[in-house]
Each structure stands twice: as C-alpha cells, then as structure tokens.
Write an enzyme that holds these catalytic residues in place. Sequence first.
Site: not given
Length: 368
Positions: A107, A181, A205
Amino acid sequence: MIYNFSAGPAVLPKQVLQQAADEMLDWHGSGMSVMEMSHRGKEFSSIINAARDDLRDLLNVPGNYRILFMQGGALAENALIPINLAGRLTGGDLSRATADYVNTGSWSTKSIKEARRYCKVNEAASSAAQHFASIPERATWRLSPDAAYVHLCTNETIDGVEYHFVPDVAAETGGAPLVADMSSHILSRQIDVSQYGVIYAGAQKNIGPAGLTIVIVREGLLGHAAAICPTAFNWKIVADNESMYNTPPTYGIYIAGLVFQWLKRQGGVAAMEQRNIEKAELLYGYLDSTDFYATRIAKDARSRMNVPFFLRDESLNEAFLAGAAKAGLLQLKGHKSVGGMRASIYNAMPLEGVQALVAYLQAFEKSH
C-alpha cells in the site's frame, strides 16, 4: 460456527448487523430505511452527528481537528493528499512541491505511485530489499528539509507490517506533518491523534462497509488544495459543509456509527487494544512454536490485525484452505501478490475465532 478472516471488506460485529437488520425497514419509528432518507433531513443529521461525536470520543480527537466522511476509499486519498496538501509551501504549485514517503509494503508503494502524478516524491526509506518484512530503521530515513508532509502506511494489510512507534520527523523537515494511512488498524489501538497532521482510513476493514472513507485533519492544514482539486474532494470545502457538500455515503456512515457505539460498549479503544494483543499473541505464539508453518515479518514489526503465514510445504495449500472452509474458517488465502495465507483478526473477530483457527492449524499439522 463461521469465522470470516477476510482482509476487507471484513467481518462486522454480529450485534451491529442484527441492529441494522432490525432497523432496515423503519429507523426509530421514522417509517423509512436509512437508505431512503434525505441526507439533509433531521433523521440523518442525527445519525451523522452522533457518528462524528462518537469517533471523536473513541480516538480522543482534539478540538482543532476536523473529521470528514468522504468517498473513494484510501486509494482515492492517495491522490487527494498531495492535491490538498503538497502545495501548502509553494503557493499551490504542485510542480515545485516535495513530499516524503516511507515505503513499507504494497500500500505504501501504491501511495507513492499515485503521489508522483502530482508532486515530487522523495522515497525517504524503503524495506523493499528486505521483501517488506520490517520497518526501515529510523536512523536510515533520508527526509527532505522542505517536505510538505511525511507519509506512512502504519499498517500494511497485505504484507502484515505495523508501526509500533510514532516517528518524530519535525526537526528534519522544518515541521512537516505526519500523514498516516491507518485503514486496517484504526480503532484497534490507542493513538495520540495530535502527533499526526492527517489520518485517513477506508472503512471496510475495522469500521464498516466499503464506500466510506474517514479523514481526520488538523485545521491548519485545510485550505491548501491545488487548483486542480475537484470541489467535492477539497478538504476545506468538505469540512466547511460538515461532510454534506454532496450526498455522503449515508448507509456506510450509519453502519460506522453503530460500530462506534458497539466499541464504546466494549470499553472503548483501550479495551479493544488489550483484546487484540491477546488474539495476536495467541496466533503468533503458535506459529512461532512449529516448523510446519512460517512467518516472515520481523517480530518488532508484526501487525496485530493482518497475520500472513506460509505452509513450509506449499503443495498443501489447497488442502489447507479446503479443510479450513469445511471447519468454518473462511477467507484465509493470502493476497495474490504475496501468496501463502493471511488471517485478518480485526476488532470484530472474537477471541474464539482465533482459538478455532489455532486448533485447526494444530490439527492440520498433525494430519499432514
């Protein structure tokens, strides 16, 4: 009993799903489903305001930070961050702006690739040479003295790496804010929001369904969007309009609000952190005790939320997954870019689910 170990969209608390089902046709006597409500009506206003207040309470968000409910997921924020923030030191000129990124996995890599479309990116440190099995030593980071911000992915969902420290970057960067993030571990552990300029997270999530994105931003960082920024994604405009400049993802906000209420009933983030430590220690403890399975992440960088592991004999992978599904243990296949297995054990995964997984790991090892 079914236990869902998906990395996202992920398991939600059973109580939340039951409440949503009970309220599906008629929310609190309104005669409407939340899906049908005007986002500007009094009913939904009460929902979004409660969700915002509960999230502020759960994370102890200081008063000089704004909480935004947005769309597009964390991947969209990878573009919106440089568009909203990179030009703050260059009068909005992104071509002269520099942002620092620390690369710790899949990511982070995507964030860097996207940011390079809009500004200069200094990859200040990377663990790619170590196959993203650790966090680069802080002393090795090469930060820019004029960075607009320093970006981290504090939990790598695919690679299973998590920051267990908050780096102090201000002295080396002229006071650049940290941008994080936190998609796959937000609300799983206590954090000091004041140490970050921006925190963002896709909801699917640890918060709710896909389609909602949370952005927590210090007020002083608003108002720096480049001219190319779409109006609906300009953080200041979103903040000034209390996330109502355009129609927000109303049902996602409603479910997130129910999750926030559920978290409060569990004792808040501090209580969840202790549960998450217990779950992670149980699973890693077994994986460390045997040569049948392998983990590749440095112990001081292991994620409590996403646990990748491998069978030493990978010819057994399909049999392992088939047996797990038969035992009610779902979505254990690792990401295609990494392979192996991955167990995501978010807040809504009960200890009993991890116990069932460990029991299956033991049984599969014994039979093979």
